[in-house]
Scaffold this active site. Structure first.
Site, PDB file in Angstrom:
ATOM      1  N   HIS A  55       0.870  -1.172   0.000  1.00  0.00           N
ATOM      2  CA  HIS A  55       0.000   0.000   0.000  1.00  0.00           C
ATOM      3  C   HIS A  55       0.911   1.228   0.000  1.00  0.00           C
ATOM      4  O   HIS A  55       2.013   1.176   0.565  1.00  0.00           O
ATOM      5  CB  HIS A  55      -0.838   0.074   1.274  1.00  0.00           C
ATOM      6  CG  HIS A  55      -1.765  -1.072   1.476  1.00  0.00           C
ATOM      7  ND1 HIS A  55      -1.405  -2.228   2.105  1.00  0.00           N
ATOM      8  CD2 HIS A  55      -3.077  -1.221   1.159  1.00  0.00           C
ATOM      9  CE1 HIS A  55      -2.433  -3.048   2.160  1.00  0.00           C
ATOM     10  NE2 HIS A  55      -3.459  -2.475   1.589  1.00  0.00           N
ATOM     11  N   ASP A  58       2.255   1.793   3.405  1.00  0.00           N
ATOM     12  CA  ASP A  58       3.173   0.799   3.974  1.00  0.00           C
ATOM     13  C   ASP A  58       4.610   1.294   3.778  1.00  0.00           C
ATOM     14  O   ASP A  58       5.505   0.963   4.542  1.00  0.00           O
ATOM     15  CB  ASP A  58       3.075  -0.556   3.261  1.00  0.00           C
ATOM     16  CG  ASP A  58       1.714  -1.212   3.410  1.00  0.00           C
ATOM     17  OD1 ASP A  58       0.984  -0.860   4.348  1.00  0.00           O
ATOM     18  OD2 ASP A  58       1.394  -2.080   2.564  1.00  0.00           O
ATOM     19  N   MET A  89       2.709  -5.769  -7.677  1.00  0.00           N
ATOM     20  CA  MET A  89       1.373  -5.206  -7.392  1.00  0.00           C
ATOM     21  C   MET A  89       1.484  -4.087  -6.364  1.00  0.00           C
ATOM     22  O   MET A  89       2.313  -4.142  -5.463  1.00  0.00           O
ATOM     23  CB  MET A  89       0.464  -6.329  -6.866  1.00  0.00           C
ATOM     24  CG  MET A  89      -0.930  -5.915  -6.464  1.00  0.00           C
ATOM     25  SD  MET A  89      -1.079  -5.368  -4.744  1.00  0.00           S
ATOM     26  CE  MET A  89      -1.723  -6.836  -3.963  1.00  0.00           C
ATOM     27  N   GLU A 182     -10.912  -6.490  -5.229  1.00  0.00           N
ATOM     28  CA  GLU A 182     -10.893  -7.547  -4.199  1.00  0.00           C
ATOM     29  C   GLU A 182     -12.135  -7.432  -3.320  1.00  0.00           C
ATOM     30  O   GLU A 182     -12.370  -6.404  -2.694  1.00  0.00           O
ATOM     31  CB  GLU A 182      -9.633  -7.417  -3.352  1.00  0.00           C
ATOM     32  CG  GLU A 182      -9.568  -8.440  -2.226  1.00  0.00           C
ATOM     33  CD  GLU A 182      -8.280  -8.352  -1.426  1.00  0.00           C
ATOM     34  OE1 GLU A 182      -7.309  -7.718  -1.904  1.00  0.00           O
ATOM     35  OE2 GLU A 182      -8.248  -8.902  -0.313  1.00  0.00           O
ATOM     36  N   LYS A 184     -14.764  -8.613  -0.174  1.00  0.00           N
ATOM     37  CA  LYS A 184     -14.784  -9.150   1.198  1.00  0.00           C
ATOM     38  C   LYS A 184     -16.183  -8.870   1.744  1.00  0.00           C
ATOM     39  O   LYS A 184     -16.708  -7.781   1.537  1.00  0.00           O
ATOM     40  CB  LYS A 184     -13.718  -8.446   2.032  1.00  0.00           C
ATOM     41  CG  LYS A 184     -13.557  -9.020   3.428  1.00  0.00           C
ATOM     42  CD  LYS A 184     -12.387  -8.340   4.144  1.00  0.00           C
ATOM     43  CE  LYS A 184     -12.237  -8.871   5.541  1.00  0.00           C
ATOM     44  NZ  LYS A 184     -11.153  -8.200   6.279  1.00  0.00           N
ATOM     45  N   GLU A 218      -9.658 -13.289  -2.781  1.00  0.00           N
ATOM     46  CA  GLU A 218      -8.905 -13.740  -1.600  1.00  0.00           C
ATOM     47  C   GLU A 218      -9.587 -14.958  -0.996  1.00  0.00           C
ATOM     48  O   GLU A 218     -10.781 -14.936  -0.689  1.00  0.00           O
ATOM     49  CB  GLU A 218      -8.780 -12.641  -0.544  1.00  0.00           C
ATOM     50  CG  GLU A 218      -8.139 -13.205   0.732  1.00  0.00           C
ATOM     51  CD  GLU A 218      -7.726 -12.192   1.770  1.00  0.00           C
ATOM     52  OE1 GLU A 218      -7.205 -11.136   1.383  1.00  0.00           O
ATOM     53  OE2 GLU A 218      -7.924 -12.456   2.965  1.00  0.00           O
ATOM     54  N   HIS A 221     -11.546 -14.509   2.246  1.00  0.00           N
ATOM     55  CA  HIS A 221     -12.732 -13.654   2.153  1.00  0.00           C
ATOM     56  C   HIS A 221     -13.942 -14.443   1.649  1.00  0.00           C
ATOM     57  O   HIS A 221     -15.057 -14.236   2.123  1.00  0.00           O
ATOM     58  CB  HIS A 221     -12.449 -12.452   1.249  1.00  0.00           C
ATOM     59  CG  HIS A 221     -11.447 -11.518   1.836  1.00  0.00           C
ATOM     60  ND1 HIS A 221     -10.989 -10.408   1.184  1.00  0.00           N
ATOM     61  CD2 HIS A 221     -10.803 -11.545   3.029  1.00  0.00           C
ATOM     62  CE1 HIS A 221     -10.104  -9.782   1.947  1.00  0.00           C
ATOM     63  NE2 HIS A 221      -9.970 -10.460   3.063  1.00  0.00           N
ATOM     64  N   ASP A 246      -5.094 -13.618  -3.881  1.00  0.00           N
ATOM     65  CA  ASP A 246      -4.618 -13.543  -2.497  1.00  0.00           C
ATOM     66  C   ASP A 246      -4.834 -14.901  -1.846  1.00  0.00           C
ATOM     67  O   ASP A 246      -5.968 -15.328  -1.601  1.00  0.00           O
ATOM     68  CB  ASP A 246      -5.390 -12.471  -1.713  1.00  0.00           C
ATOM     69  CG  ASP A 246      -4.835 -11.075  -1.943  1.00  0.00           C
ATOM     70  OD1 ASP A 246      -3.884 -10.934  -2.740  1.00  0.00           O
ATOM     71  OD2 ASP A 246      -5.341 -10.123  -1.310  1.00  0.00           O
ATOM     72  N   ASP A 256     -11.785 -12.327   9.874  1.00  0.00           N
ATOM     73  CA  ASP A 256     -10.746 -12.357   8.843  1.00  0.00           C
ATOM     74  C   ASP A 256      -9.444 -12.871   9.460  1.00  0.00           C
ATOM     75  O   ASP A 256      -8.640 -12.098   9.965  1.00  0.00           O
ATOM     76  CB  ASP A 256     -10.575 -10.924   8.339  1.00  0.00           C
ATOM     77  CG  ASP A 256      -9.646 -10.820   7.157  1.00  0.00           C
ATOM     78  OD1 ASP A 256      -9.434 -11.823   6.473  1.00  0.00           O
ATOM     79  OD2 ASP A 256      -9.147  -9.710   6.921  1.00  0.00           O
ATOM     80  N   ASP A 258      -6.798 -14.644   8.133  1.00  0.00           N
ATOM     81  CA  ASP A 258      -5.547 -14.455   7.372  1.00  0.00           C
ATOM     82  C   ASP A 258      -4.439 -15.399   7.810  1.00  0.00           C
ATOM     83  O   ASP A 258      -3.296 -14.984   8.024  1.00  0.00           O
ATOM     84  CB  ASP A 258      -5.058 -12.990   7.486  1.00  0.00           C
ATOM     85  CG  ASP A 258      -5.919 -12.034   6.689  1.00  0.00           C
ATOM     86  OD1 ASP A 258      -6.552 -12.460   5.713  1.00  0.00           O
ATOM     87  OD2 ASP A 258      -5.958 -10.839   7.046  1.00  0.00           O
ATOM     88  N   ASP A 288      -1.538 -13.277   1.129  1.00  0.00           N
ATOM     89  CA  ASP A 288      -2.057 -12.162   1.935  1.00  0.00           C
ATOM     90  C   ASP A 288      -2.448 -12.715   3.300  1.00  0.00           C
ATOM     91  O   ASP A 288      -3.620 -12.945   3.587  1.00  0.00           O
ATOM     92  CB  ASP A 288      -3.258 -11.516   1.242  1.00  0.00           C
ATOM     93  CG  ASP A 288      -3.675 -10.247   1.967  1.00  0.00           C
ATOM     94  OD1 ASP A 288      -2.935  -9.820   2.868  1.00  0.00           O
ATOM     95  OD2 ASP A 288      -4.738  -9.694   1.637  1.00  0.00           O
TER      96      ASP A 288
HETATM   97  C1  GLT Z   1      -5.857  -5.710   4.107  1.00  0.00           C
HETATM   98  C2  GLT Z   1      -6.916  -6.676   3.640  1.00  0.00           C
HETATM   99  C3  GLT Z   1      -6.462  -7.458   2.487  1.00  0.00           C
HETATM  100  C4  GLT Z   1      -6.250  -6.638   1.256  1.00  0.00           C
HETATM  101  C5  GLT Z   1      -5.152  -5.679   1.387  1.00  0.00           C
HETATM  102  C6  GLT Z   1      -5.115  -4.793   0.179  1.00  0.00           C
HETATM  103  S1  GLT Z   1      -5.114  -4.835   2.869  1.00  0.00           S
HETATM  104  O1  GLT Z   1      -4.865  -6.393   4.807  1.00  0.00           O
HETATM  105  O2  GLT Z   1      -7.273  -7.532   4.721  1.00  0.00           O
HETATM  106  O3  GLT Z   1      -7.309  -8.513   2.200  1.00  0.00           O
HETATM  107  O4  GLT Z   1      -5.867  -7.507   0.216  1.00  0.00           O
HETATM  108  O5  GLT Z   1      -5.653  -3.548   0.395  1.00  0.00           O
HETATM  109 MN    MN Z   2      -6.395  -9.576   0.477  1.00  0.00          MN
HETATM  110 MN    MN Z   3      -8.164 -11.388   4.669  1.00  0.00          MN
END
Ligand code: GLT
Ligand code: MN
Ligand code: MN
Length: 388
Positions: A55, A58, A89, A182, A184, A218, A221, A246, A256, A258, A288
């Site tokens: 980002h 970042d 990216m 993306e 979510k 993702e 998500h 992702d 979420d 991750d 991600d």
């Molecule tokens: C954030 C989010 C991710 C996205 C990122 C891109 S930022 O961490 O949870 O899923 O891909 O903005």
């Molecule tokens: Mn993501």
């Molecule tokens: Mn996520």
């Protein structure tokens, strides 16, 4: 072990925000030291990654002066050059600062919407300067807690207007750049607009330059929404829209999480990798995700190595699946054509419709046929568990 070493051709990438995640959450503070972007690049080079994504903030703090920005970017480029790590990216942080508390492109305040456009144009410039060819839009704050506050039709129009504006900007600048949306379903907003990859695909068709815009699905998500991720990816691929991906993992219908790729849903992860490899997806495999909060700096490297190693193990398993005589013989049987009915299928013709209406089917016999999917699925399990 040596069979599963990451190489540049695998296109494994991580975000600055992933390996750099210091482990804070909504209930507790950071547990790891914050790494600088240059330090993160060195960690990624050490574990064998191919690229780093970011980002705008970042890398460059939101309140940096132009001079500070240039110095930070120069140091970062130097680290990229020294390590051979690329930036495939880039994206914009349109969710962290309080200005985006009601969204960015869909915010009710027109000043915020205009500021979001300005911030994104500058972030696109930065991404292109670093070599990015894919630009991700994750609308984390583009949503509501209460539908009393915003009409989803207004929100959709604002989001469309913003993307149309930014497509024109990229074209005007002659940037070689594709956008990837993306989805979510929720978090951090109560509800986020366009909550699934399927919804994004429908939305893209309404844009002025749909050919420039694809998706960045993702895994976690779609799993938050209880969906089959591989199916979403397949639909995106079929539409020619799989511009980025992702990879991560989590339990279904939770927050979420991750987690490390492959940490939870081994079978789903296997079929996903098999899909990507079978169709020849050539883009980044972006993880991600972030390390468990229990980890220290070494644990973060274990996490990153684990994501890549798991992908490569599943890739080898996919090749084994494709070469396994028993599995392939079973599949050949399951997928076999039927010469008797083949002329009745396929493209429409009036003659075919007439013949089909007349055809005598043995419905009872068809309904009695066993499919052997139990045997097939057990073979997959045996293969994944390494007993085949
Ligand atoms: C954030 C989010 C991710 C996205 C990122 C891109 S930022 O961490 O949870 O899923 O891909 O903005
Ligand atoms: Mn993501
Ligand atoms: Mn996520």
């Amino acid at each position: 072990m040596s069979n599963y070493q990451p190489k540049p051709e695998h296109k494994f990438t991580f975000g600055l925000w992933t390996v750099g995640n210091p482990g804070g959450d909504a209930f507790g503070q950071a547990v790891r030291a914050k790494l600088s972007p240059v330090e993160i690049v060195r960690v990624l080079a050490e574990v064998g990654a191919y690229g780093v994504n970011l980002h705008d903030n970042d890398l460059v703090p939101i309140d940096a002066t132009p001079g500070e920005r240039d110095r930070i970017v120069a140091e970062f480029k130097q680290a990229l050059q020294e390590t051979g790590i690329g930036v495939p990216m880039a994206t914009t942080n349109l969710f962290g600062d309080p200005v985006f508390r009601d969204g960015a492109f869909t915010a009710n305040d027109p000043q915020v919407r205009a500021y979001a456009l300005q911030k994104t144009m500058r972030a696109i410039d930065l991404g292109v300067e670093l070599g990015a060819q894919v630009y991700v839009f994750w609308g984390g704050r583009e949503g509501v807690e209460s539908d009393a506050s915003k009409n989803p039709l207004d929100a959709g129009k604002r989001f469309r207007d913003a993307l149309n504006f930014l497509c024109e900007y990229a074209r005007d600048q002659k940037y070689d750049l594709k956008f990837a949306l993306e989805a979510k379903p929720n978090e951090p907003r109560g509800d986020i607009y366009l909550p699934t990859t399927g919804a994004m695909l429908g939305f893209i068709a309404t844009l002025d330059h749909p050919e420039m815009v694809g998706v960045n699905p993702e895994m976690a998500h779609e799993q938050m929404a209880g969906l089959n991720f591989m199916h979403a990816v397949a639909q995106a691929w079929d539409a020619g829209k799989l511009f980025h991906i992702d990879l991560n993992d989590q339990n279904f219908c939770r927050y979420d999480q991750d987690f490390r790729f492959g940490s939870h849903n081994w079978k789903q992860s296997f079929f996903l990798v098999k899909f990507l490899e079978d169709v020849g997806y050539a883009g980044s495999r972006h993880f991600d995700a972030h390390a468990y909060r229990t980890e220290d700096a070494e644990g973060v490297k274990d996490f990153a190595r684990g994501c890549m190693r798991t992908y490569l193990i599943l890739k080898a398993k996919a090749a084994q699946f494709n070469a396994d005589p028993e599995i392939q013989a079973l599949l050949a049987e399951i997928h076999a054509d039927d010469a008797g009915v083949a002329p009745l299928l396929g493209a429409y013709s009036r003659e075919k419709a007439g013949a089909l209406k007349q055809h005598a089917f043995n419905r009872i016999a068809l309904g009695n046929r066993g499919m052997q999917y139990e045997r097939l699925d057990q073979l997959v399990f045996d293969l994944l568990m390494g007993v085949r």
